[in-house]
Enzyme design. Structure first.
Site, short mmCIF file in Angstrom:
data_model
loop_
_atom_site.label_atom_id
_atom_site.label_comp_id
_atom_site.label_asym_id
_atom_site.label_seq_id
_atom_site.Cartn_x
_atom_site.Cartn_y
_atom_site.Cartn_z
N GLU A 1 38.17 2.71 0.40
CA GLU A 1 36.91 3.45 0.55
C GLU A 1 36.74 4.35 -0.67
O GLU A 1 37.57 5.22 -0.92
CB GLU A 1 36.93 4.32 1.82
CG GLU A 1 37.15 3.52 3.10
CD GLU A 1 37.22 4.42 4.35
OE1 GLU A 1 36.85 5.60 4.26
OE2 GLU A 1 37.64 3.91 5.39
N GLU B 1 43.39 4.51 8.68
CA GLU B 1 43.87 5.85 8.33
C GLU B 1 44.78 6.46 9.40
O GLU B 1 44.40 7.44 10.07
CB GLU B 1 42.70 6.79 8.05
CG GLU B 1 41.91 6.41 6.82
CD GLU B 1 40.87 7.46 6.42
OE1 GLU B 1 40.48 8.28 7.26
OE2 GLU B 1 40.46 7.45 5.25
#
Ligand code: GAL
Length: 655
Positions: free
Chosen positions: A318, A147
Site C-alpha cells: 500500500e 497488517e
C-alpha cells in the site's frame, strides 16, 4: 522464483462498486501501466454471508474480469475481518485489551491470535479460498490476513491467551521452579507452585515483573508467527508457485518480523510517509519541514528493514497516494512526492509498488482517504504520477540489489525490553534506529539491515544502536569476521531472563571492549550531555552510562565522563548521540573501511540498485547534485542534476 522487473499495482475492492464498473476499472488500471491488483482481504462477509453458505459467484467474476484485463491478482485471505455471525456464535474469538475489555465487532482485527475457535475458522475460510482460487491463472500471489498487529492487536489479555501462555511457559521452562528462578519470583512473594497459577501480566497494582512481561511479549509474537504459518501451509498446499506475502506497517515492533518472514516468499509493507511523520517519533520542527514530503529517512528505513525481513524479496503493498484519514493531521503530498516515493522504493529493491487504493470510497470509515481516483471516478493527482512512474520504470529496468558494506542491526526483542523497562521517558528505540540509519544515509552510504542472528560475512561495518539482550554468538561473530562495530548504550545490558548480567553490562562484549557499566542515568528529552570529540563540540541525549575502564574516552563531557570509547575496532557510545555526533564518528569509520562519503544538500538522499544510482530531494528547495555524487558528465536516465523539490534523478554508476 524468477526475478522480474519491478511492477506497479493497486488495491481494489470490487465489493465496494457496482459490478458493471469492474471491467472499465480494470481497463483503466491497465492503461495507467499498473500490472497487479490486490483484492479480497476484507471480504469475508461477502464470501460467506451466513455460516457455511459461500457466495463465490461475485468473486469468480471479479478475478476473471481483472485477469482478462491482463492484471495479476493478489488475493488476500479475509481473516482481518471475521463477520458478525461468527463473533456472535463464538464470542471467545474477541481479543481483550490490557484493561480486560473486549475489542468488539464494528471495525476490524477484532480477534485474539490464541483463540482456538478462531484458528479453526481461519483454517476453514483459508482452505475454502485457496482450494477455489489456488490454481486460477490470474492469481499470482497471496497476502495473509492484513497488517498483523495494526490497531495494537498483537497482544490480547483474553482467557484464551492466558491458557495458551501457560502452555508456552510450561514448554519453555519445563518445571515451575525454573520459571521462579528465571523471573526472580522471590521478589515481592511472586513465587508460583504451578504453571496454572500464572496469569497474564495486566491489571496488577503497580508494574508487573519485567521478566514476566517480556515472556508475555515473546509469547504474543510467537502466536502471530504460528497463526500466520497456519495460513501459509494451506496456501502452499493449494497454490503452488504463487508467492505468499504479508503486509507490515511503519514503526511496528510488537512481533518478530524476521521470524514471520522466514515463512513467506516476500515481505510487504504499507508506506504512508505523511501519516507516519505525523504520528511518529519526530520533533515539531521535523513535522513542519517535511509535512508534505515525509521525513527523508522514514520510508527508506522501512524499505531496508522489510527487505531484510523478506530475505531480499519485498514490496510495497500500500503506497500513500494523497491525504490519508487516520493521522492527527492529513495534508496533501507535495506534487511529485508519490512519484518520488515510488522510485525510492524501487531504488531500495522493491519488486512491486502498489497504491492504496484505486478509488476513494464515499462511504464508511475511510471516506476521507484519497485514492488514484476520486469518488466521482475522475482521476486524482496521484494517477498521473503513477502513470509517469510506470513509463520511467519500463524505460530503466533496474538490476538486482547488491549487498551493502554497512549493516545496521535491528532487534524486535530490544523494543520489548525497552517498553517493559523504559527507565527514561525520552528513550525511543525507533528514533534511535532512524537516527543511526539516517546518519549513514546523510553521508550517501547504503545500509542493509540485519538481525541479531544474521551472518555478518561481506559487511565491513556493523552498527548496533542498542541491543539489550544479545545472543552469545554475536561477540564471537564480530571477533571472527574482523568487522568494525559501533554499539550504542544499553547494549548487552540484560540477560535473556531480564536480569543485569553478573559481570555487569556490556556482559560478554567486555571480551572485546574492556569497560564495565557501573551505573546508568536517564534525562528529560531536552537535556544534553555536552562534550568534545576531536576538539569539536558534541552532545549526547536521553541516557548516560557511567563506566569503569582503563581506556581513554574518544569523547568526554566537560565533567570528564566518557561519551564514546573504542578498543580494537569496536566503539561504544555511553549515550544516545545527537545525529551530528554520530555522523562525526561514522565519517571516520566509513572512511576507514574505504567507502566514499559525500556531503549531501539538505533533504537529498541517495541509493544504489545494482549499477543504477538514484537521488531524491525531500527538501523544500531545489538542490544541485554535487560532483562527488554524480560526475558532471554522468549520463542521467531520469531527471536532472538540479533536483526540484520532490525531484528524482537516476543515472548509471560508473564506479
Ligand atoms: C492500512 C490498511 C488499509 C487501509 C489503509 C489506510 O493500514 O492496511 O486497509 O486501512 O491503512 O491508510
Amino acid at each position: 522464483m524468477t526475478i522480474r522487473p519491478p511492477r506497479l499495482g493497486v488495491c481494489y475492492y470490487p465489493e465496494h462498486w457496482p459490478e458493471a464498473a469492474w471491467a472499465e476499472d480494470a481497463a483503466k488500471m491497465a492503461a495507467l501501466g499498473l500490472r497487479q491488483v490486490r483484492i479480497g482481504e476484507f471480504a469475508w462477509a461477502k464470501i460467506e454471508p451466513a455460516p457455511g453458505a459461500f457466495d463465490w459467484a461475485w468473486l469468480d467474476r471479479a478475478v476473471d474480469t481483472l485477469g482478462a484485463a491482463g492484471l495479476e491478482v493478489m488475493l488476500g485471505t479475509p481473516t482481518a475481518t471475521p463477520p458478525k455471525w461468527l463473533i456472535d456464535a463464538e464470542p471467545d474469538i474477541l481479543a481483550l485489551d490490557r484493561n480486560g475489555r473486549p475489542r468488539r465487532f464494528g471495525s476490524r482485527r477484532h480477534y485474539c491470535f490464541s483463540s482456538r475457535s478462531y484458528r479453526k475458522h481461519t483454517e476453514r475460510i483459508v482452505e475454502a479460498m485457496a482450494s477455489r482460487y489456488g490454481a486460477h491463472e490470474a492469481v499470482a500471489a497471496w497476502q495473509t490476513d492484513n497488517e498483523y498487529g495494526c490497531h495494537d492487536t498483537t497482544r490480547s489479555y483474553s482467557p484464551e491467551a492466558a491458557r495458551a501462555f501457560r502452555l508456552w511457559l510450561a514448554e519453555r521452562y519445563g518445571d515451575v521452579d525454573a520459571l521462579n528462578t528465571a523471573w526472580g519470583a522471590v521478589f515481592w512473594s511472586q513465587t508460583y507452585r504451578s504453571f496454572d497459577e500464572v496469569d497474564l501480566p495486566n491489571l496488577t497494582v503497580t508494574e508487573p515483573n519485567p521478566a514476566h512481561v517480556l515472556d508475555f511479549y515473546r509469547f504474543s509474537s510467537d502466536q502471530v508467527i504460528s497463526y500466520n504459518r497456519l495460513q501459509v501451509e494451506i496456501l502452499r498446499r493449494h497454490s503452488p508457485g504463487r508467492r505468499i506475502i504479508h503486509n507490515g506497517m511503519g514503526f511496528t515492533f510488537d512481533f518478530d518480523h524476521f521470524a514471520l518472514g522466514r515463512d513467506l516468499d516476500a515481505f510487504g509493507w504499507d508506506s504512508y510517509p505523511l501519516g507516519f511523520l505525523d504520528i511518529g517519533p519526530f520533533s515539531a520542527d521535523e513535522k513542519r519541514a517535511y509535512m508534505r514530503q515525509g521525513h527523508p529517512d522514514l520510508a527508506a528505513f522501512h524499505h531496508d528493514l522489510y527487505r531484510a525481513c523478506g530475505n531480499g524479496r519485498w514490496e510495497i503493498v500500500e503506497q500513500q497516494p494523497g491525504p490519508v484519514n487516520w493521522a492527527r493531521h492529513n495534508p496533501e503530498p507535495l506534487p511529485g512526492m508519490v512519484r518520488l516515493w515510488t522510485h525510492e522504493a524501487i531504488a531500495h529493491g522493491a519488486d512491486v509498488v502498489s497504491y492504496f487504493r484505486w478509488r476513494q470510497a464515499p462511504f464508511a470509515q475511510e471516506q476521507m482517504h484519497a485514492g488514484l481516483e476520486r469518488p466521482d471516478r475522475a482521476p486524482a493527482p496521484a494517477a498521473a504520477e503513477a502513470a509517469r512512474c510506470a513509463e520511467e520504470i519500463a524505460a530503466v529496468p533496474p538490476p538486482e540489489t547488491a549487498q551493502a558494506r554497512v549493516a545496521l542491526l535491528v532487534d524486535y526483542e530490544a523494543q520489548w525490553v525497552f517498553e517493559t523497562q523504559r527507565q527514561g521517558a525520552a528513550w525511543s528505540y525507533p528514533r534511535l534506529l532512524l537516527d543511526w540509519h539516517g546518519a549513514a544515509r546523510r553521508l550517501g552510504v547504503d545500509v542493509d539491515i540485519v538481525s541479531s542472528g544474521s551472518i555478518l560475512e561481506g559487511y565491513d561495518l556493523l552498527l548496533v544502536p542498542s541491543l539489550p539482550i544479545a545472543p552469545p554468538a554475536l561477540v564471537g561473530a564480530v571477533k571472527k569476521s574482523n568487522i568494525r562495530a559501533v554499539f550504542g548504550p544499553r547494549s548487552f545490558s540484560k540477560t535473556p531472563h531480564f536480569a543485569i548480567p553478573e559481570t555487569l553490562p556490556p556482559g560478554p562484549l567486555q571480551d572485546l571492549l574492556p569497560l564495565k557499566v557501573v551505573r546508568s542515568e536517564s534525562f528529560p528529552r531536552d537535556h544534553r550531555e555536552r562534550g568534545a570529540f576531536d576538539g569539536v563540540p558534541v552532545a549526547g541525549q536521553w541516557w548516560l552510562d557511567h563506566v569503569e575502564t582503563d581506556l581513554e574516552p574518544l569523547a568526554a563531557t566537560e565533567a570528564g565522563r566518557g561519551l564514546l570509547y573504542e578498543a580494537s575496532g569496536v566503539h561504544y557510545f555511553t549515550t544516545a548521540p545527537e545525529p551530528a555526533f554520530l555522523t562525526r564518528l561514522l565519517r571516520r569509520v566509513v572512511a576507514e573501511i574505504g567507502l566514499d562519503v559525500v556531503d549531501l544538500p539538505e533533504g537529498v538522499r541517495l541509493r544504489r540498485r545494482g549499477g543504477l544510482r538514484y537521488a531524491f530531494n525531500y527538501g523544500a528547495k531545489a538542490a544541485v547534485l554535487p560532483d562527488g555524487v554524480a560526475a558532471p558528465d554522468a549520463d542521467l536516465l531520469v531527471g536532472e542534476r538540479t533536483l526540484p523539490p520532490a525531484g528524482v534523478a537516476i543515472w548509471r554508476d560508473r564506479s
